[in-house]
Write a protein that holds these residues in place. Structure first.
Motif, PDB file in Angstrom:
ATOM      1  N   ASP A 108      32.684  10.895  59.762  1.00 26.80           N
ATOM      2  CA  ASP A 108      33.283  11.950  60.576  1.00 26.80           C
ATOM      3  C   ASP A 108      33.752  13.157  59.757  1.00 26.80           C
ATOM      4  O   ASP A 108      34.469  14.012  60.272  1.00 26.80           O
ATOM      5  N   SER A 109      33.316  13.266  58.513  1.00 27.28           N
ATOM      6  CA  SER A 109      33.788  14.343  57.627  1.00 27.28           C
ATOM      7  C   SER A 109      32.755  15.461  57.487  1.00 27.28           C
ATOM      8  O   SER A 109      32.367  15.824  56.384  1.00 27.28           O
ATOM      9  N   GLU A 110      32.324  16.023  58.595  1.00 25.01           N
ATOM     10  CA  GLU A 110      31.255  17.011  58.554  1.00 25.01           C
ATOM     11  C   GLU A 110      31.614  18.249  57.738  1.00 25.01           C
ATOM     12  O   GLU A 110      30.855  18.675  56.870  1.00 25.01           O
ATOM     13  N   GLN A 111      32.777  18.845  57.987  1.00 25.60           N
ATOM     14  CA  GLN A 111      33.133  20.068  57.259  1.00 25.60           C
ATOM     15  C   GLN A 111      33.382  19.803  55.783  1.00 25.60           C
ATOM     16  O   GLN A 111      32.942  20.551  54.911  1.00 25.60           O
ATOM     17  N   GLU A 112      34.073  18.704  55.477  1.00 27.29           N
ATOM     18  CA  GLU A 112      34.305  18.343  54.079  1.00 27.29           C
ATOM     19  C   GLU A 112      32.970  18.114  53.362  1.00 27.29           C
ATOM     20  O   GLU A 112      32.784  18.509  52.213  1.00 27.29           O
ATOM     21  N   HIS A 113      32.031  17.496  54.067  1.00 29.26           N
ATOM     22  CA  HIS A 113      30.694  17.243  53.532  1.00 29.26           C
ATOM     23  C   HIS A 113      30.035  18.575  53.147  1.00 29.26           C
ATOM     24  O   HIS A 113      29.551  18.741  52.025  1.00 29.26           O
ATOM     25  N   LEU A 114      30.051  19.517  54.044  1.00 32.31           N
ATOM     26  CA  LEU A 114      29.425  20.818  53.794  1.00 32.31           C
ATOM     27  C   LEU A 114      30.135  21.585  52.678  1.00 32.31           C
ATOM     28  O   LEU A 114      29.480  22.173  51.809  1.00 32.31           O
ATOM     29  N   ASP A 115      31.449  21.561  52.680  1.00 28.56           N
ATOM     30  CA  ASP A 115      32.213  22.267  51.643  1.00 28.56           C
ATOM     31  C   ASP A 115      31.955  21.658  50.260  1.00 28.56           C
ATOM     32  O   ASP A 115      31.770  22.390  49.282  1.00 28.56           O
ATOM     33  N   THR A 116      31.934  20.341  50.194  1.00 28.76           N
ATOM     34  CA  THR A 116      31.708  19.668  48.912  1.00 28.76           C
ATOM     35  C   THR A 116      30.292  19.922  48.418  1.00 28.76           C
ATOM     36  O   THR A 116      30.079  20.176  47.226  1.00 28.76           O
ATOM     37  N   ARG A 160      26.245  11.296  55.314  1.00 30.33           N
ATOM     38  CA  ARG A 160      27.483  10.763  55.875  1.00 30.33           C
ATOM     39  C   ARG A 160      27.216   9.294  56.147  1.00 30.33           C
ATOM     40  O   ARG A 160      26.123   8.924  56.568  1.00 30.33           O
TER      41      ARG A 160
END
Length: 153
Positions: A108-116, A69
């Motif tokens: 600040d894109s923790e969930q998007e990071h994990l999903d991607t 991130r």
């Protein structure tokens, strides 16, 4: 997020030079900064290296997915690379890496990071996809093969 939205032809790098993990990450950071001048290559490099210190992003089968991130990053950015020869990346299976997908996401894109990350890892878990990408001879071919493989998955 689709691979097509994440990746661009200019950040699909066939035969990226680099004799070590750090050199590859430096070359990736410089490529990102050339396409996104608001992102400083030293900052990108330092964030990628900091993530590697937590544990290698070499997931096995010659694949690594360096990621972080990044402050100042406004959208997810992907960089797909092949290397020749393969480079020691401290991968989980101790095999050298010749296929990398670097991922940068907004801080600040923790969930998007994990999903991607999960989507990318799933794509690269397919041996047919890995072999197709390794057969690319130009950066344009690498991009097209990646997009077509992701669409077919």
């Amino acid at each position: 997020m689709t691979l097509e939205a994440l990746l661009s032809p200019r950040l699909s790098l066939c035969h990226l030079a680099g004799s070590s993990k750090k050199k590859l990450l430096l070359n990736i950071a410089q490529a990102i900064s050339e396409q996104y001048p608001d992102l400083d290559s030293d900052t990108v490099f330092n964030q990628l290296v900091a993530r590697e210190r937590l544990g290698s992003t070499g997931i096995g089968e010659g694949v690594a997915i360096p990621h972080c991130r990044l402050p100042g990053c406004e959208q997810p950015i992907g960089v797909l690379c092949t290397t020749s020869p393969a480079v020691d990346f401290d991968a989980i299976d101790r095999q050298p890496v010749d296929l990398l997908f670097a991922l940068l996401v907004p801080e600040d894109s923790e969930q998007e990071h994990l999903d991607t990350l999960a989507e990318i890892a799933a794509l690269f878990s397919d041996s047919r996809v890995r072999e197709k990408l390794r057969e690319a001879t130009t950066s344009d071919d690498l991009y097209a093969l990646a997009i077509n493989s992701a669409a077919a998955a």
